[in-house]
Structure formats: C-alpha cells, structure tokens
Design an enzyme around this catalytic site. Structure first.
Site, PDB file in Angstrom:
ATOM      1  N   TRP A  10       0.741  -1.379  -0.124  1.00 48.64           N
ATOM      2  CA  TRP A  10       0.060  -0.207  -0.029  1.00 48.64           C
ATOM      3  C   TRP A  10       0.978   1.272   0.007  1.00 48.64           C
ATOM      4  CZ3 TRP A  10      -4.629  -1.149   3.918  1.00 48.64           C
ATOM      5  CH2 TRP A  10      -5.402  -2.221   3.410  1.00 48.64           C
ATOM      6  N   GLU A  97      11.834   1.866  -4.193  1.00 52.58           N
ATOM      7  CA  GLU A  97      11.829   3.332  -3.644  1.00 52.58           C
ATOM      8  C   GLU A  97      12.672   3.651  -2.536  1.00 52.58           C
ATOM      9  OE1 GLU A  97       7.384   3.065  -3.285  1.00 52.58           O
ATOM     10  OE2 GLU A  97       7.250   2.921  -5.457  1.00 52.58           O
ATOM     11  N   GLY A 172       4.693   1.633 -10.970  1.00 55.39           N
ATOM     12  CA  GLY A 172       3.669   2.659 -11.013  1.00 55.39           C
ATOM     13  C   GLY A 172       3.856   3.405 -12.323  1.00 55.39           C
ATOM     14  N   GLY A 233       1.336  -2.720  -6.384  1.00 51.43           N
ATOM     15  CA  GLY A 233       1.215  -1.610  -5.814  1.00 51.43           C
ATOM     16  C   GLY A 233      -0.280  -0.939  -5.707  1.00 51.43           C
ATOM     17  N   GLY A 234      -0.130   0.030  -6.937  1.00 52.61           N
ATOM     18  CA  GLY A 234      -1.370   0.963  -7.180  1.00 52.61           C
ATOM     19  C   GLY A 234      -2.540  -0.074  -7.131  1.00 52.61           C
TER      20      GLY A 234
HETATM   21  P1  PGA Z   1       2.771  -0.884  -9.010  1.00 49.74           P
HETATM   22  O1  PGA Z   1       3.775  -0.894  -7.546  1.00 49.74           O
HETATM   23  O2  PGA Z   1       1.861  -2.034  -8.977  1.00 49.74           O
HETATM   24  O3  PGA Z   1       2.178   0.247  -8.619  1.00 49.74           O
HETATM   25  O4  PGA Z   1       3.535  -0.666 -10.101  1.00 49.74           O
HETATM   26  C1  PGA Z   1       4.550  -2.419  -7.463  1.00 49.74           C
HETATM   27  C2  PGA Z   1       5.591  -2.080  -6.271  1.00 49.74           C
HETATM   28  O5  PGA Z   1       5.920  -1.156  -6.128  1.00 49.74           O
HETATM   29  O6  PGA Z   1       5.719  -3.001  -5.460  1.00 49.74           O
END
Ligand code: PGA
Length: 250
Positions: A10, A97, A172, A233-234
């Site tokens: 998240w 990140e 992302g 992620g998203g």
């Molecule tokens: P995403 O992120 O599905 O938004 O591309 C994946 C992640 O950072 O684990």
C-alpha cells in the site's frame, strides 16, 4: 508445489479508517477461500488496525520496512520484534523506492533479512533493474549482485524468503515487462538461488513479479513457470482490482 503469494504494497497510502475499510472489503470478497497466499502491507500506522480487521480471514499481515537492530537508540525506526508483536508475518525489504530515496544498500537488505528471519517472519526481498540498466544490457549483472549480496549466507533459510522481481521501469508506470522478459528474469533468479542454496531450495523459493500488475495482465504473468504470484502497488489500493489479481493466481 509452490503456493503463489500475492501481496499488496500500500506504500504511503491509507489513513487508519481507510485501511480498515480496504482490508475488510478484501477479506469479505475473498470469502474465506483464496487461490493464493494473500498478504496486506499497510503503512506502520495502520498495521494494528488492519491486523485486527483481517484476523479471521485469509489475508496475512506484512510491513513495508524494518530496522535491523532489535531495539536501542534508533530514533524513528521500527524493529522486527515490534512487527512480530503486531502479528506481522512478512516484511518487504529492498524495494526500489527505498533503494532510490533512502539509500537502502544490499548490505542493509541483508541485515534486515537476518533480523526478519530471526524474529520468525519472512522477508519479501525486492530486486530489479532500472530502465538504463536494461537498455545497456546489464539486467542480469544488476539482479545477480542484488540477490547474492542481499541474501549472502542465508543458505537453507532462503526457503522462508520470498523474492520479488520488480523492474524499476515497470513500477507505477503502467508499463509491464513482457511475459518473456519476466520469465527470463525469474528463471535467472531461481538459478542464482540454486547456486547459493542448492536445487531443492531453489525449487521451493517463491518469486513474485511486481510492476504495474493489473487484473488484465495478472493471469498471463502468474501462469509463467517461474512466477509465483505478485507484489502489487497501485492496484492493491482498490479491493476490486486486488481481489481480481488474487483470483488470477488460480
Ligand atoms: P505498482 O507497484 O504495482 O504500482 O507498479 C509495485 C510495487 O512497487 O511493488
């Protein structure tokens, strides 16, 4: 037989009330039955509330980061025993990140992996190349260094680790790696695990794909021979899309 694992990262999203609603909705829709192991990784502030919400359902609780020391003068940090105390079973480490914004090195990843395992939890170790590294044909070199240095000396305990292959350029961005690129990278990583810990461990370790996984591409990616679910992620921030992705692991 490796049981696929689909984890929702998240990131820095969801206040406590929102997190409870999202976790409750995911749990309700999974309705006690899930084709994959499901893990929700809310921000630290919502771990307790989400843990309480999912207690009787299939999802397990995961955290997004940890410090490698178990206690002490580390202002602002959270230790593995603290996460275990909240019933966390998984912890994401080495996310791109964190590598990019917070200087998380492979050495730090390894210390965190050791701390997570020592506390009785399982690490989800993220590796993956940047666009520039892929375009200059350094993907395998970069991924090999991340896997070897981030998991050095873990040996047999690698069975309890999950690896997430996440090409940085796919995170992302809406741009997913092709099935060929994904399978190739996953088979390569499994080969490195084999060199490090033997074939039996390599066959047991789960390798997730992450980077713009959506309901429309999940089934194709999860069907690849060396892909054991995904780190989402998203699309994990909406119960609809996250549960559709979990169900694609069937
Ligand atoms: P995403 O992120 O599905 O938004 O591309 C994946 C992640 O950072 O684990």
């Amino acid at each position: 037989m490796r049981i696929p694992i689909v984890a929702g990262n998240w990131k820095m999203n969801e206040l406590i009330g929102e997190a409870i609603d999202l976790a409750a909705e995911v749990t309700r829709r999974l309705d006690g039955a899930s084709p994959a192991e499901v893990v929700l990784c809310p921000p630290f502030t919502a771990l307790r509330a989400v843990g309480d919400t999912i207690r009787s359902g299939p999802p397990k609780l995961g955290a997004q980061n940890v410090h490698w020391e178990s206690q002490g003068a580390y202002t602002g940090e959270i230790s593995a025993p603290m996460l275990r105390d909240l019933s966390c079973e998984y912890v994401i480490v080495g996310h791109s990140e964190r590598r990019a914004h917070f200087h998380e090195s492979d050495e730090n990843v390894l210390r965190k992996v050791e701390a997570i395992l020592a506390a009785g939890m399982r690490p989800i170790v993220c590796v993956g190349e940047t666009l520039e590294q892929r375009e200059t044909e350094r993907t395998e070199e970069v991924v090999r260094v991340q896997v070897e240095n981030g998991l050095r000396g873990i040996g047999d305990r690698l069975r309890n680790a999950v690896i997430a292959y996440e090409p940085v350029w796919a995170i992302g961005t809406g741009r997913t790696a092709t099935p060929d690129q994904v399978q190739q990278a996953h088979a390569f990583i499994r080969g490195i695990i084999g060199e490090m810990a033997g074939e039996a461990v390599a066959g047991a370790v789960r390798i997730q794909y992450g980077g713009s996984v959506k309901p429309s591409n999940a089934a194709e990616l999860f069907a690849l021979p060396d892909v054991d679910g995904g780190l989402i992620g998203g699309a994990s921030l909406k119960a609809d899309s996250f549960v559709a992705i979990v169900n694609a692991a069937r």
